[in-house]
Design a protein around this motif. Structure first.
Motif, PDB file in Angstrom:
ATOM      1  N   GLY B 167      35.081 -26.731  46.245  1.00 49.08           N
ATOM      2  CA  GLY B 167      34.812 -27.221  44.903  1.00 49.08           C
ATOM      3  C   GLY B 167      34.301 -28.648  44.900  1.00 49.08           C
ATOM      4  N   LEU B 168      34.830 -29.477  45.794  1.00 50.72           N
ATOM      5  CA  LEU B 168      34.358 -30.865  45.881  1.00 50.72           C
ATOM      6  C   LEU B 168      32.876 -30.879  46.240  1.00 50.72           C
ATOM      7  N   ASP B 169      32.500 -30.030  47.221  1.00 50.56           N
ATOM      8  CA  ASP B 169      31.097 -29.968  47.623  1.00 50.56           C
ATOM      9  C   ASP B 169      30.210 -29.554  46.444  1.00 50.56           C
ATOM     10  N   SER B 208      48.033 -30.829  49.912  1.00 52.59           N
ATOM     11  CA  SER B 208      47.119 -31.769  49.261  1.00 52.59           C
ATOM     12  C   SER B 208      46.134 -32.353  50.265  1.00 52.59           C
ATOM     13  N   ASP B 209      46.515 -32.410  51.533  1.00 52.53           N
ATOM     14  CA  ASP B 209      45.644 -33.007  52.552  1.00 52.53           C
ATOM     15  C   ASP B 209      45.028 -31.968  53.481  1.00 52.53           C
ATOM     16  N   GLY B 210      45.035 -30.703  53.108  1.00 49.63           N
ATOM     17  CA  GLY B 210      44.471 -29.657  53.958  1.00 49.63           C
ATOM     18  C   GLY B 210      45.568 -28.868  54.659  1.00 49.63           C
ATOM     19  N   GLY B 252      40.850 -31.282  51.332  1.00 52.71           N
ATOM     20  CA  GLY B 252      42.042 -31.591  50.550  1.00 52.71           C
ATOM     21  C   GLY B 252      42.093 -30.803  49.258  1.00 52.71           C
ATOM     22  N   ASP B 253      43.036 -31.181  48.393  1.00 59.61           N
ATOM     23  CA  ASP B 253      43.050 -30.749  46.997  1.00 59.61           C
ATOM     24  C   ASP B 253      43.296 -29.275  46.759  1.00 59.61           C
ATOM     25  N   ASP B 254      44.105 -28.635  47.610  1.00 59.15           N
ATOM     26  CA  ASP B 254      44.415 -27.239  47.329  1.00 59.15           C
ATOM     27  C   ASP B 254      45.614 -27.090  46.394  1.00 59.15           C
ATOM     28  N   TYR B 309      42.881 -34.255  55.991  1.00 57.46           N
ATOM     29  CA  TYR B 309      42.134 -35.048  55.033  1.00 57.46           C
ATOM     30  C   TYR B 309      43.065 -36.114  54.502  1.00 57.46           C
ATOM     31  N   GLN B 310      42.634 -37.369  54.680  1.00 59.82           N
ATOM     32  CA  GLN B 310      43.459 -38.443  54.107  1.00 59.82           C
ATOM     33  C   GLN B 310      42.706 -39.060  52.946  1.00 59.82           C
ATOM     34  N   HIS B 311      43.369 -39.112  51.807  1.00 61.89           N
ATOM     35  CA  HIS B 311      42.734 -39.721  50.637  1.00 61.89           C
ATOM     36  C   HIS B 311      42.589 -41.214  50.867  1.00 61.89           C
TER      37      HIS B 311
END
Lengths: 311, 311
Positions: B167-169, B208-210, B252-254, B309-311
């Protein structure tokens, strides 16, 4: 960003309570209702270049972050217990910066016996943004509100007023002064004032947006008017003119407690202050009406509606 | 800034609990321990251009802010109760923006029955920064930690994985897709999953980070190794290659829940899922060792230490 390393190195040492769960779980335990006390919570955000200056030492910024929150609960008659921290860090923020911030914050949390529980560490393309949430336990039946002031009440304030405004001016022009030090790290009331609030106050507030604005907040919430005698306010400096008094009364960042108490309790209140080695200053009274009325040399001063400081 | 007007117009309508004290006192009441449940708290910060895109609709950003926090407590076997909000607003932030943000946040808080208690509203010269703290009550004796996984446990995950990355892509390239919608407003597990966690899990975390980074977190905290079979992960899209699987497993962001349960409880767990109309996917197992091991078509895939994935 080495978020996990920084948490281990700098946050873990100041988050030693078992409730912090080792900062390992994105959540932490809130202390329970074991004492039966009413629990309250507050949250304040400090933004670089708005609430502190970009060249303020980060150790002091950490202390300020703790104190602006502690001030919020002290003035409600409560003692702080636990805290959650969020840091949005610009790319230029170094490990040394983070270390200083945590050291200053940790120092004040320790002094006040507050357990850091955790929080969030993120990056930003903008200025440093710090948010702290602090829980507290009320010493009385509940938090003293803004809305309890009654006609006939006497208005008291802790400490000195105006150091925040005078200090901001000095800090901006890089004049090193006790005011500048106070702007960076506000002096806030001690635990004894929380006790006084819980035992005597009908209404209370902390002075973060200026004395006059906060008096107005109490007046509005309580549907009364506060009359403040500017000649009796314990100014941070000797004040010779109305202009200067108004400047100091409308600047922000004082973080002292203002409260109203029933006139019938004034004697007991004074005695209690003395017995505990505390002092507060009588600066006015509550009357029927609305808004705030300010006096200088016995004369009513006309205020603009905007008198006050909004961050 | 018309902070006080905005609070009255947009925050008061979504902060109607008596505990919010009318948003008038800088503090709010924390709900007590009346139920005897263990209380936990979490805090997450979203920064514009880091955690959401500058042109994401603010209604959706408000929903995301709620959900990233709710996800943190659901995965620990707890239900959310109260929330505190901090907003650092750039000068360009309009009243309409604030209204949308509050509407989206308020909508999700209402769906989850969370009382907004108050918070702080400040200005910034940088991007929009949003912080939400959420309290929750554990359904079991306490929060399920990352550190409880044991060799022999089975690894399960809720929902679908990889929508955040896909979704980010899409959102970045302005492709409107269900993935982009999921990036903006993640689908999070419902209350039923919190119940499953509290009743069956030895360890749990939210993704949240994968997927791989979170499996590594559980492994590290529990001093075990998680073996994840990428062919059994419920991907958001049909995945034909190891490369794509790794992309989705490290984005990230699941905000789904990953948990490990004792093999001996697996039958009861499956039955309970079925009875409550829930589903979770079996994606691996816990073995002795350290770190995480990932398999594709039965072969062990070599991972870089940085997978995640680190924010």
């Amino acid at each position: 960003m080495a978020e996990f390393d920084w948490i281990d190195k700098y946050l873990s040492p100041i988050a030693t309570s078992p409730d912090a769960m080792g900062l390992r779980d994105d959540v932490a335990r809130l202390s329970g209702g074991e004492t039966g006390a009413t629990k309250i919570v507050t949250m304040d955000t400090l933004v670089e270049a708005i609430h502190f200056l970009p060249d303020d030492p980060l150790y002091k910024v950490g202390q300020k972050l703790a104190r602006v929150n502690i001030s919020d609960v002290i003035c409600k008659g409560a003692l702080p217990r636990q805290a959650l921290l969020s840091v949005a860090m610009p790319a230029s923020f170094t490990e040394e910066n983070f270390e200083s911030l945590c050291a200053g914050l940790g120092r004040d949390l320790e002094v006040w016996d507050i357990d850091l529980l955790g929080g969030d560490l993120v990056t930003t393309n903008g200025p440093l943004v710090l948010t702290l949430a602090v829980t507290a336990e009320c010493l009385g039946a509940g938090p003293i509100k803004r809305s309890g002031a009654k006609p006939g009440d006497i208005v008291y304030v802790s400490g000195v007023v105006g150091a925040g405004k005078a200090g901001l001016d000095d800090a901006r022009t890089r004049v090193e002064s006790s005011a500048a030090r106070h702007y960076r790290v506000p002096s806030i009331p001690g635990k004894g004032i929380a006790d006084m609030v819980s035992r005597f106050a009908n209404a209370s507030i902390d002075i973060s947006d200026g004395l006059i604005a906060e008096a107005r907040h109490i007046g509005k919430a309580s549907k009364v008017s506060l009359e403040i005698d500017l000649n009796t306010v314990p100014w941070f400096e000797t004040v010779y003119s109305l202009e200067r008094a108004l400047e100091l009364a409308t600047g922000g960042d004082d973080y002292q407690t203002m409260m109203t108490i029933p006139a019938s309790l004034e004697e007991a209140f004074s005695e209690s202050l003395k017995r505990h080695g505390l002092s507060m200053s009588r600066i006015g009274k509550v009357v029927e009406g609305q808004d705030v009325r300010v006096f200088w040399n016995g004369e009513n001063v006309l205020l603009s509606r905007e008198a006050g400081y909004q961050h």
